[in-house]
Design a protein around this motif. Structure first.
Motif, PDB file in Angstrom:
ATOM      1  N   LYS A   1       0.970  -1.114   0.222  1.00  0.00           N
ATOM      2  CA  LYS A   1      -0.169   0.030  -0.034  1.00  0.00           C
ATOM      3  C   LYS A   1       0.785   1.290  -0.057  1.00  0.00           C
ATOM      4  O   LYS A   1       0.582   2.230  -0.682  1.00  0.00           O
ATOM      5  CB  LYS A   1      -1.107  -0.155   1.203  1.00  0.00           C
ATOM      6  N   ASP A   2       1.946   1.416   0.775  1.00  0.00           N
ATOM      7  CA  ASP A   2       2.848   2.368   0.794  1.00  0.00           C
ATOM      8  C   ASP A   2       4.189   1.935  -0.007  1.00  0.00           C
ATOM      9  O   ASP A   2       5.040   1.029   0.569  1.00  0.00           O
ATOM     10  CB  ASP A   2       3.370   2.545   2.326  1.00  0.00           C
ATOM     11  N   SER A   3       4.205   2.197  -1.331  1.00  0.00           N
ATOM     12  CA  SER A   3       5.076   1.949  -2.083  1.00  0.00           C
ATOM     13  C   SER A   3       6.400   2.823  -2.487  1.00  0.00           C
ATOM     14  O   SER A   3       7.122   2.745  -3.096  1.00  0.00           O
ATOM     15  CB  SER A   3       4.475   1.805  -3.444  1.00  0.00           C
ATOM     16  N   SER A   4       6.537   3.809  -1.266  1.00  0.00           N
ATOM     17  CA  SER A   4       7.372   4.708  -1.182  1.00  0.00           C
ATOM     18  C   SER A   4       8.972   4.035  -0.985  1.00  0.00           C
ATOM     19  O   SER A   4       9.790   4.787  -1.477  1.00  0.00           O
ATOM     20  CB  SER A   4       7.380   5.806   0.081  1.00  0.00           C
ATOM     21  N   VAL A   5       8.816   2.749  -0.585  1.00  0.00           N
ATOM     22  CA  VAL A   5      10.098   2.194  -0.253  1.00  0.00           C
ATOM     23  C   VAL A   5      10.605   1.652  -1.395  1.00  0.00           C
ATOM     24  O   VAL A   5      11.987   1.377  -1.593  1.00  0.00           O
ATOM     25  CB  VAL A   5       9.875   1.013   0.760  1.00  0.00           C
ATOM     26  N   ALA A   6      10.016   1.615  -2.552  1.00  0.00           N
ATOM     27  CA  ALA A   6      10.231   0.746  -3.732  1.00  0.00           C
ATOM     28  C   ALA A   6      10.691   1.807  -4.800  1.00  0.00           C
ATOM     29  O   ALA A   6      10.062   2.888  -5.031  1.00  0.00           O
ATOM     30  CB  ALA A   6       9.286   0.156  -4.309  1.00  0.00           C
ATOM     31  N   VAL A   7      11.929   1.638  -5.413  1.00  0.00           N
ATOM     32  CA  VAL A   7      12.489   2.388  -6.561  1.00  0.00           C
ATOM     33  C   VAL A   7      11.424   2.267  -7.936  1.00  0.00           C
ATOM     34  O   VAL A   7      11.512   3.332  -8.620  1.00  0.00           O
ATOM     35  CB  VAL A   7      13.566   2.517  -6.999  1.00  0.00           C
ATOM     36  N   SER A   8      10.734   1.132  -8.143  1.00  0.00           N
ATOM     37  CA  SER A   8      10.137   0.969  -9.226  1.00  0.00           C
ATOM     38  C   SER A   8       9.084  -0.244  -8.996  1.00  0.00           C
ATOM     39  O   SER A   8       9.252  -1.035  -8.138  1.00  0.00           O
ATOM     40  CB  SER A   8      11.015   0.403 -10.339  1.00  0.00           C
ATOM     41  N   SER A   9       7.901  -0.024  -9.297  1.00  0.00           N
ATOM     42  CA  SER A   9       6.926  -1.221  -9.195  1.00  0.00           C
ATOM     43  C   SER A   9       6.332  -1.572 -10.670  1.00  0.00           C
ATOM     44  O   SER A   9       5.849  -0.507 -11.395  1.00  0.00           O
ATOM     45  CB  SER A   9       5.714  -0.726  -8.289  1.00  0.00           C
ATOM     46  N   PHE A  10       6.530  -2.771 -10.827  1.00  0.00           N
ATOM     47  CA  PHE A  10       6.070  -3.429 -12.135  1.00  0.00           C
ATOM     48  C   PHE A  10       4.774  -4.542 -11.810  1.00  0.00           C
ATOM     49  O   PHE A  10       5.125  -5.606 -11.324  1.00  0.00           O
ATOM     50  CB  PHE A  10       7.142  -3.809 -12.742  1.00  0.00           C
ATOM     51  N   SER A  11       3.752  -4.379 -12.732  1.00  0.00           N
ATOM     52  CA  SER A  11       2.826  -5.212 -12.498  1.00  0.00           C
ATOM     53  C   SER A  11       1.948  -5.366 -13.664  1.00  0.00           C
ATOM     54  O   SER A  11       1.810  -4.223 -14.320  1.00  0.00           O
ATOM     55  CB  SER A  11       2.068  -5.369 -11.216  1.00  0.00           C
ATOM     56  N   SER A  12       1.064  -6.084 -13.829  1.00  0.00           N
ATOM     57  CA  SER A  12       0.041  -6.211 -14.721  1.00  0.00           C
ATOM     58  C   SER A  12      -0.959  -5.004 -14.207  1.00  0.00           C
ATOM     59  O   SER A  12      -1.080  -4.918 -12.972  1.00  0.00           O
ATOM     60  CB  SER A  12      -0.733  -7.442 -15.004  1.00  0.00           C
ATOM     61  N   ASP A  13      -1.866  -4.450 -14.902  1.00  0.00           N
ATOM     62  CA  ASP A  13      -3.099  -3.824 -14.630  1.00  0.00           C
ATOM     63  C   ASP A  13      -4.047  -4.543 -14.165  1.00  0.00           C
ATOM     64  O   ASP A  13      -5.001  -5.028 -14.830  1.00  0.00           O
ATOM     65  CB  ASP A  13      -3.506  -2.693 -15.499  1.00  0.00           C
ATOM     66  N   ASN A  14      -4.171  -5.121 -12.798  1.00  0.00           N
ATOM     67  CA  ASN A  14      -4.998  -6.033 -12.203  1.00  0.00           C
ATOM     68  C   ASN A  14      -6.436  -5.474 -12.306  1.00  0.00           C
ATOM     69  O   ASN A  14      -7.299  -6.404 -12.778  1.00  0.00           O
ATOM     70  CB  ASN A  14      -4.424  -6.455 -11.037  1.00  0.00           C
ATOM     71  N   THR A  15      -6.709  -4.260 -12.162  1.00  0.00           N
ATOM     72  CA  THR A  15      -8.403  -4.036 -12.177  1.00  0.00           C
ATOM     73  C   THR A  15      -8.752  -3.944 -13.712  1.00  0.00           C
ATOM     74  O   THR A  15      -9.831  -4.654 -13.777  1.00  0.00           O
ATOM     75  CB  THR A  15      -8.365  -2.251 -11.883  1.00  0.00           C
ATOM     76  N   GLU A  16      -7.841  -3.571 -14.875  1.00  0.00           N
ATOM     77  CA  GLU A  16      -8.112  -3.732 -16.182  1.00  0.00           C
ATOM     78  C   GLU A  16      -8.082  -5.343 -16.384  1.00  0.00           C
ATOM     79  O   GLU A  16      -9.037  -5.660 -17.204  1.00  0.00           O
ATOM     80  CB  GLU A  16      -7.135  -3.041 -17.002  1.00  0.00           C
ATOM     81  N   GLY A  17      -7.487  -6.162 -15.873  1.00  0.00           N
ATOM     82  CA  GLY A  17      -7.575  -7.604 -16.074  1.00  0.00           C
ATOM     83  C   GLY A  17      -8.827  -8.143 -15.683  1.00  0.00           C
ATOM     84  O   GLY A  17      -9.501  -9.118 -16.257  1.00  0.00           O
ATOM     85  N   GLY A  18      -9.401  -7.682 -14.508  1.00  0.00           N
ATOM     86  CA  GLY A  18     -10.735  -7.979 -13.993  1.00  0.00           C
ATOM     87  C   GLY A  18     -11.736  -7.866 -14.820  1.00  0.00           C
ATOM     88  O   GLY A  18     -12.491  -8.432 -15.063  1.00  0.00           O
ATOM     89  N   LYS A  19     -11.527  -6.403 -15.193  1.00  0.00           N
ATOM     90  CA  LYS A  19     -12.626  -5.704 -16.393  1.00  0.00           C
ATOM     91  C   LYS A  19     -12.727  -6.684 -17.486  1.00  0.00           C
ATOM     92  O   LYS A  19     -13.761  -7.001 -18.081  1.00  0.00           O
ATOM     93  CB  LYS A  19     -12.490  -4.589 -16.514  1.00  0.00           C
ATOM     94  N   LEU A  20     -11.534  -7.035 -18.097  1.00  0.00           N
ATOM     95  CA  LEU A  20     -11.190  -7.609 -19.244  1.00  0.00           C
ATOM     96  C   LEU A  20     -12.026  -9.178 -19.025  1.00  0.00           C
ATOM     97  O   LEU A  20     -12.807  -9.758 -20.070  1.00  0.00           O
ATOM     98  CB  LEU A  20      -9.993  -7.868 -19.751  1.00  0.00           C
ATOM     99  N   ALA A  21     -11.815  -9.775 -17.956  1.00  0.00           N
ATOM    100  CA  ALA A  21     -12.722 -10.896 -17.478  1.00  0.00           C
ATOM    101  C   ALA A  21     -13.934 -10.983 -17.856  1.00  0.00           C
ATOM    102  O   ALA A  21     -14.715 -11.890 -18.169  1.00  0.00           O
ATOM    103  CB  ALA A  21     -11.945 -11.523 -16.050  1.00  0.00           C
ATOM    104  N   ALA A  22     -14.706  -9.971 -17.423  1.00  0.00           N
ATOM    105  CA  ALA A  22     -15.971  -9.702 -17.160  1.00  0.00           C
ATOM    106  C   ALA A  22     -16.748  -9.394 -18.501  1.00  0.00           C
ATOM    107  O   ALA A  22     -17.699  -9.956 -18.887  1.00  0.00           O
ATOM    108  CB  ALA A  22     -16.554  -8.569 -16.112  1.00  0.00           C
ATOM    109  N   GLN A  23     -15.924  -8.680 -19.261  1.00  0.00           N
ATOM    110  CA  GLN A  23     -16.324  -8.373 -20.674  1.00  0.00           C
ATOM    111  C   GLN A  23     -16.280  -9.810 -21.618  1.00  0.00           C
ATOM    112  O   GLN A  23     -17.115 -10.170 -22.488  1.00  0.00           O
ATOM    113  CB  GLN A  23     -15.221  -7.381 -21.279  1.00  0.00           C
ATOM    114  N   THR A  24     -15.185 -10.559 -21.212  1.00  0.00           N
ATOM    115  CA  THR A  24     -15.009 -11.897 -21.897  1.00  0.00           C
ATOM    116  C   THR A  24     -16.158 -12.768 -21.360  1.00  0.00           C
ATOM    117  O   THR A  24     -16.738 -13.671 -22.405  1.00  0.00           O
ATOM    118  CB  THR A  24     -13.490 -12.456 -21.570  1.00  0.00           C
ATOM    119  N   LEU A  25     -16.637 -12.736 -20.358  1.00  0.00           N
ATOM    120  CA  LEU A  25     -17.513 -13.642 -19.956  1.00  0.00           C
ATOM    121  C   LEU A  25     -18.764 -13.120 -20.499  1.00  0.00           C
ATOM    122  O   LEU A  25     -19.706 -14.001 -20.961  1.00  0.00           O
ATOM    123  CB  LEU A  25     -17.681 -13.446 -18.186  1.00  0.00           C
ATOM    124  N   ALA A  26     -19.189 -11.931 -20.693  1.00  0.00           N
ATOM    125  CA  ALA A  26     -20.375 -11.357 -21.283  1.00  0.00           C
ATOM    126  C   ALA A  26     -20.533 -11.924 -22.561  1.00  0.00           C
ATOM    127  O   ALA A  26     -21.512 -12.288 -23.023  1.00  0.00           O
ATOM    128  CB  ALA A  26     -20.415  -9.693 -20.879  1.00  0.00           C
TER     129      ALA A  26
END
Length: 325
Positions: free
Chosen positions: A129-154
């Protein structure tokens, strides 16, 4: 959970004591970094194809750039077990640590302790939650991934009405929580589909299977299940298989492990939302190297996501996860 919170409080106190004596890379601070070419990777859990693929990408890139990297993963996706791995770095901290925090709050104190010794922190996959300790953070856009899953299901369901179950892992896991939230938010745009809520599985396939069994019994119009990671997906497939509902309830899985890919091919899954863990590992090393070499570092990076169905799986095989490098 009480043990995790207690551990977090203990380390928080230790951080306050250590903060004024933090070492720097190449500096003379006691217990500081000694080898500016040594990296470490601590994934969320060992033997998971997602993290193995990440490790493969990180190792290949480290070798290319002239760094060495050691990987040490906890046996379970658990903050206390991961804290042990982080603490083990204390006597010989690496120049940079790539880590997938297993809890977005409890892992802050132990990671901060390593950073105080001069180690550069790069978050991969999950984040505090507090990412100030990290010089960089790299991940998938998980919110968009969930959105894509709902669109695919629909799209798979068409105009059919029915209920949908969301299976999350462990409360406090940033990535899967974002997937579940993104899915639930997008589902509201499809009035023929109704969520029956988010249920937690503790990242155990057996619990996911039991949740599916219960949902099938209580919700006759269940038309879809969204499983937020490979363990919940594999458990959900087991639950559907045991009930004789394979193919009758659309299962959307997140990730593309070998077992999930096989399940997509045989019809146990109707779609997978695949990440690119090798790219996360590769670019995580790139950011660590840039930080160590005084080059520009990108604070936040996002990896691509891909919706894969049986008809498109051959064209997207590069996103299937590995079991070994």
């Amino acid at each position: 959970m009480k043990k995790v919170l207690a551990a977090g409080s203990t380390f928080a106190a230790a951080v306050l004591l250590a903060a004024c004596g933090s070492g720097q890379v190449g500096g003379s601070g006691g217990g500081g970094v000694q080898n500016s070419k040594q990296l470490a990777l601590i994934p969320g859990v060992q033997a998971e194809p997602f993290y193995i693929s990440m490790q493969c990408g990180a190792e290949a890139e480290a070798k290319k750039l002239g760094y060495t990297i050691n990987t040490s993963a906890p046996q379970k996706f658990d903050a206390a077990l991961q804290t042990e791995k982080v603490n083990a770095l204390g006597s010989n901290p690496p120049a940079a640590l790539l880590i997938a925090p297993t809890d977005d709050t409890a892992m802050l104190a132990p990671i901060q302790q390593v950073a105080n010794r001069g180690t550069k922190i790069v978050q991969v996959d999950t984040a505090l939650k507090d990412s100030s300790v990290a010089v960089s953070s790299f991940s998938s856009d998980n919110t968009e991934g969930g959105k894509l899953a709902a669109q695919t299901l629909a799209q798979l369901v068409g105009g059919k009405s029915g209920s949908v179950l969301v299976l999350d892992t462990i409360a406090g896991t940033s990535t899967t929580a974002a997937r579940a939230q993104g899915f639930s938010a997008e589902l509201k745009n499809h009035p023929n589909l109704k969520s029956i809520g988010i249920q937690f599985t503790q990242n155990e396939p057996e619990q996911a299977a039991a949740k599916v069994t219960a949902a099938l019994a209580s919700t006759p119009d269940l038309v879809g299940i969204f499983a937020t990671n490979l363990n919940t997906g594999e458990g959900a497939a087991t639950g559907l298989r045991n009930a004789g509902k394979i193919g009758q309830v659309n299962l959307i899985g997140f990730d593309a492990s070998p077992s999930e890919v096989d399940g997509l091919r045989t019809g146990e899954y109707q779609a997978l939302i695949a990440q690119d863990p090798a790219a996360i590992g590769q670019q995580g090393v790139d950011q660590a190297a840039a930080a160590l070499e005084g080059k520009p570092v990108t604070k936040t990076l996002t990896a691509g996501l891909h919706s894969i169905t049986k008809s498109t799986m051959d064209a997207n095989a590069q996103y299937f996860y590995k079991q070994q490098c």
